[in-house]
Design a protein around this motif. Structure first.
Motif, mmCIF file in Angstrom:
data_model
loop_
_atom_site.group_PDB
_atom_site.id
_atom_site.type_symbol
_atom_site.label_atom_id
_atom_site.label_comp_id
_atom_site.label_asym_id
_atom_site.label_seq_id
_atom_site.Cartn_x
_atom_site.Cartn_y
_atom_site.Cartn_z
ATOM 1 N N PHE A 24 0.832 -1.213 0.000
ATOM 2 C CA PHE A 24 0.000 0.000 0.000
ATOM 3 C C PHE A 24 0.866 1.262 0.000
ATOM 4 C CE2 PHE A 24 -4.188 1.660 2.073
ATOM 5 C CZ PHE A 24 -4.583 2.141 0.834
ATOM 6 N N SER A 25 1.801 1.337 0.959
ATOM 7 C CA SER A 25 2.657 2.526 1.057
ATOM 8 C C SER A 25 3.650 2.603 -0.106
ATOM 9 C CB SER A 25 3.401 2.541 2.392
ATOM 10 O OG SER A 25 4.175 1.372 2.560
ATOM 11 N N SER A 26 4.104 1.454 -0.607
ATOM 12 C CA SER A 26 5.069 1.444 -1.710
ATOM 13 C C SER A 26 4.440 1.828 -3.039
ATOM 14 C CB SER A 26 5.721 0.060 -1.832
ATOM 15 O OG SER A 26 6.474 -0.246 -0.679
ATOM 16 N N THR A 27 3.128 1.768 -3.131
ATOM 17 C CA THR A 27 2.435 2.153 -4.361
ATOM 18 C C THR A 27 2.351 3.672 -4.499
ATOM 19 O OG1 THR A 27 1.109 0.134 -4.257
ATOM 20 C CG2 THR A 27 0.287 1.878 -5.670
ATOM 21 N N MET A 57 -3.453 2.970 -9.651
ATOM 22 C CA MET A 57 -4.818 2.864 -9.142
ATOM 23 C C MET A 57 -5.183 1.406 -8.839
ATOM 24 S SD MET A 57 -8.389 4.246 -10.822
ATOM 25 C CE MET A 57 -8.648 2.830 -11.898
ATOM 26 N N TYR A 58 -4.758 0.494 -9.737
ATOM 27 C CA TYR A 58 -5.039 -0.935 -9.534
ATOM 28 C C TYR A 58 -4.420 -1.436 -8.224
ATOM 29 C CZ TYR A 58 -4.230 -5.924 -9.772
ATOM 30 O OH TYR A 58 -4.147 -7.259 -9.451
ATOM 31 N N PHE A 59 -3.127 -1.166 -8.021
ATOM 32 C CA PHE A 59 -2.455 -1.670 -6.819
ATOM 33 C C PHE A 59 -2.973 -1.000 -5.548
ATOM 34 C CE2 PHE A 59 0.803 -3.183 -9.866
ATOM 35 C CZ PHE A 59 0.878 -4.493 -9.433
ATOM 36 N N LEU A 60 -3.319 0.278 -5.638
ATOM 37 C CA LEU A 60 -3.895 0.966 -4.485
ATOM 38 C C LEU A 60 -5.184 0.298 -4.043
ATOM 39 C CD1 LEU A 60 -3.412 4.772 -5.186
ATOM 40 C CD2 LEU A 60 -2.858 3.596 -3.063
ATOM 41 N N MET A 63 -6.203 -2.718 -4.819
ATOM 42 C CA MET A 63 -5.994 -4.114 -4.441
ATOM 43 C C MET A 63 -5.476 -4.233 -3.011
ATOM 44 S SD MET A 63 -3.552 -7.068 -6.041
ATOM 45 C CE MET A 63 -2.151 -6.536 -5.068
ATOM 46 N N PHE A 64 -4.425 -3.470 -2.691
ATOM 47 C CA PHE A 64 -3.855 -3.552 -1.335
ATOM 48 C C PHE A 64 -4.825 -3.010 -0.289
ATOM 49 C CE2 PHE A 64 0.331 -3.485 -3.685
ATOM 50 C CZ PHE A 64 0.666 -4.797 -3.370
ATOM 51 N N GLY A 65 -5.553 -1.941 -0.638
ATOM 52 C CA GLY A 65 -6.529 -1.376 0.301
ATOM 53 C C GLY A 65 -7.666 -2.329 0.596
ATOM 54 N N THR A 66 -8.182 -2.978 -0.464
ATOM 55 C CA THR A 66 -9.281 -3.929 -0.282
ATOM 56 C C THR A 66 -8.808 -5.180 0.443
ATOM 57 O OG1 THR A 66 -10.243 -3.121 -2.359
ATOM 58 C CG2 THR A 66 -11.131 -5.167 -1.482
ATOM 59 N N THR A 67 -7.565 -5.599 0.174
ATOM 60 C CA THR A 67 -7.000 -6.748 0.894
ATOM 61 C C THR A 67 -6.923 -6.452 2.385
ATOM 62 O OG1 THR A 67 -5.688 -7.380 -1.044
ATOM 63 C CG2 THR A 67 -5.031 -8.314 1.067
ATOM 64 N N GLY A 78 -10.317 18.926 -2.753
ATOM 65 C CA GLY A 78 -8.928 18.492 -2.880
ATOM 66 C C GLY A 78 -8.205 18.351 -1.562
ATOM 67 N N SER A 79 -8.252 19.372 -0.704
ATOM 68 C CA SER A 79 -7.502 19.348 0.554
ATOM 69 C C SER A 79 -8.021 18.271 1.491
ATOM 70 C CB SER A 79 -7.575 20.717 1.230
ATOM 71 O OG SER A 79 -8.920 21.094 1.453
ATOM 72 N N ARG A 80 -9.338 18.115 1.564
ATOM 73 C CA ARG A 80 -9.927 17.093 2.433
ATOM 74 C C ARG A 80 -9.531 15.696 1.983
ATOM 75 N NH1 ARG A 80 -15.370 15.083 1.301
ATOM 76 N NH2 ARG A 80 -15.801 13.406 2.742
ATOM 77 N N LEU A 81 -9.560 15.480 0.681
ATOM 78 C CA LEU A 81 -9.206 14.178 0.129
ATOM 79 C C LEU A 81 -7.736 13.853 0.388
ATOM 80 C CD1 LEU A 81 -10.153 11.750 -1.584
ATOM 81 C CD2 LEU A 81 -9.452 13.027 -3.609
ATOM 82 N N LYS A 82 -6.863 14.850 0.233
ATOM 83 C CA LYS A 82 -5.429 14.632 0.449
ATOM 84 C C LYS A 82 -5.132 14.252 1.894
ATOM 85 C CE LYS A 82 -3.923 17.908 -3.115
ATOM 86 N NZ LYS A 82 -3.280 19.220 -3.348
ATOM 87 N N VAL A 83 -5.724 15.002 2.834
ATOM 88 C CA VAL A 83 -5.476 14.744 4.255
ATOM 89 C C VAL A 83 -5.955 13.348 4.643
ATOM 90 C CG1 VAL A 83 -6.087 15.416 6.611
ATOM 91 C CG2 VAL A 83 -5.535 17.182 4.922
ATOM 92 N N ALA A 84 -7.171 12.988 4.215
ATOM 93 C CA ALA A 84 -7.706 11.661 4.525
ATOM 94 C C ALA A 84 -6.857 10.570 3.884
ATOM 95 C CB ALA A 84 -9.156 11.555 4.051
ATOM 96 N N SER A 85 -6.396 10.819 2.655
ATOM 97 C CA SER A 85 -5.591 9.827 1.938
ATOM 98 C C SER A 85 -4.249 9.602 2.612
ATOM 99 C CB SER A 85 -5.379 10.268 0.490
ATOM 100 O OG SER A 85 -6.603 10.382 -0.187
ATOM 101 N N ILE A 86 -3.655 10.677 3.148
ATOM 102 C CA ILE A 86 -2.376 10.541 3.864
ATOM 103 C C ILE A 86 -2.541 9.606 5.055
ATOM 104 C CG2 ILE A 86 -0.736 11.782 5.346
ATOM 105 C CD1 ILE A 86 -1.063 14.178 3.451
ATOM 106 N N PHE A 87 -3.674 9.717 5.753
ATOM 107 C CA PHE A 87 -3.885 8.891 6.935
ATOM 108 C C PHE A 87 -4.036 7.419 6.582
ATOM 109 C CE2 PHE A 87 -4.584 12.763 9.330
ATOM 110 C CZ PHE A 87 -4.156 12.397 10.606
ATOM 111 N N TYR A 88 -4.860 7.102 5.564
ATOM 112 C CA TYR A 88 -5.095 5.673 5.314
ATOM 113 C C TYR A 88 -4.023 5.030 4.431
ATOM 114 C CZ TYR A 88 -7.264 6.297 0.622
ATOM 115 O OH TYR A 88 -7.515 6.570 -0.701
ATOM 116 N N SER A 89 -3.296 5.825 3.625
ATOM 117 C CA SER A 89 -2.291 5.230 2.744
ATOM 118 C C SER A 89 -0.867 5.366 3.262
ATOM 119 C CB SER A 89 -2.372 5.857 1.342
ATOM 120 O OG SER A 89 -1.978 7.217 1.363
#
Length: 313
Positions: A74-77, A102-105, A107-111, A269-280
């Motif tokens: 996940f983090s390496s993608t 997008m595919y690997f993101l 896949m790893f997130g759903t896994t 944009g800003s909300r999505l980036k902040v949330a994405s940093i936390f989960y990815s």
């Protein structure tokens, strides 16, 4: 089609976290450190469990090894490409590279999603049906659950990528994000995206909320069972075996839900980036710490590993 549009052939531009040059250096240092901690932490957890047959054949640690592998992917993608963009003047990513990311993101997130549900089932069986735990949570059962998590996530990710392959992008090619996420790409497409929007609301929501509901009901039964334990120390021991998993669930789902079940038109944009940093980024980095901080088995495996290293040295 995508190939017929000259603007799209050059790929996309990832705008990243900040366009200000003075922030590029500090951001690079911070995220390089976070990536190294995530990479080394997850590699270490996976290696310690894989090298110990006692841990590897224990269901909880078997699933944890797979979770570490998924977090590592996940983090390496996302992070290596983001770090490259922070130190280079070119923020472009090819169309095929964008779809691959997008595919690997996905896949790893759903896994991760399915593995957390499998770990909740393991805790449910251990606490609510302790006498049948060994027979229910056999190695074969664990292998089936882990394999199903990887296979289903692959099928889901492939489905979305195949749908995106036929889309046209005839307006701006700037993605206001630091990786190729599903929703920003949908906003750039000039094709009819109603099919993917519907798929996100139905299949996407079910894939995300299904495991979460399973976790919720598993812990509901666990709480009722633990409350019946007469001693306070017994209750504490039972709850302590679930604390690491619950912490990971809270971090993972707390940010993931907000960025996946709403229509893409509502994303800021800003909300999505902040949330994405936390989960990815943050969650894959913290998981090794969460699971090893108060874990005697992991501490024991680490001590044995260090003893072997010193003896060889």
């Amino acid at each position: 089609s995508f190939g017929g549009n000259q603007l799209n052939i050059s790929g996309f531009v990832l705008l990243g976290l900040s366009s200000s040059p003075e922030f590029q250096g500090p951001l690079f240092c911070v995220f390089l450190l976070m990536y190294l901690l995530s990479f080394l932490g997850n590699i270490l957890i996976f290696f310690l469990i894989f090298s110990s047959s006692r841990l590897f054949y224990s269901p909880m640690y078997f699933f944890l090894s797979h979770l570490s592998l998924a977090d590592l992917g996940f983090s390496s993608t996302t992070l290596p490409k983001m770090l490259q963009n922070l130190v280079s003047r070119s923020n472009t990513i090819s169309y095929s590279g964008c779809l691959t990311q997008m595919y690997f993101l996905m896949m790893f997130g759903t896994t991760d999603n399915f593995l957390l549900a499998s770990m909740a089932y393991d805790r449910y069986v251990a606490i609510c049906h302790p006498l049948h735990y060994v027979s229910i949570m056999s190695y074969k059962c664990c292998l089936i659950l882990a394999s199903a998590a990887w296979l289903l996530s692959h099928i889901q990710s492939l489905l979305y990528v195949l749908l995106f392959a036929d889309f046209s992008f005839c307006a701006s090619r700037e993605i206001p994000h630091f990786f190729c996420d599903l929703h920003p790409l949908l906003k750039l497409s000039c094709s009819d995206i109603s099919s993917v929007e519907m798929l996100l609301v139905t299949e996407g929501t079910a894939t995300l909320l299904g495991p979460l509901l399973f976790i919720f009901f598993s812990y509901t039964f666990i709480v009722f069972k633990v409350l019946k334990i007469p001693s306070t120390s017994g209750k504490y021991r039972a709850f302590s075996t679930c604390s690491s998993h619950l912490t990971t669930v809270a971090f993972f789902y707390g940010t993931l839900i907000g960025t996946n079940i709403c229509p893409s038109s509502t994303y800021a944009g800003s909300r999505l980036k902040v949330a994405s940093i936390f989960y990815s980024v943050v969650t894959p980095m913290l998981n090794p710490v969460i699971y090893s901080l108060r874990n005697r088995e992991i501490h024991g495996a680490m001590k044995k590993f260090l003893q072997v290293c010193f003896q060889k040295g």
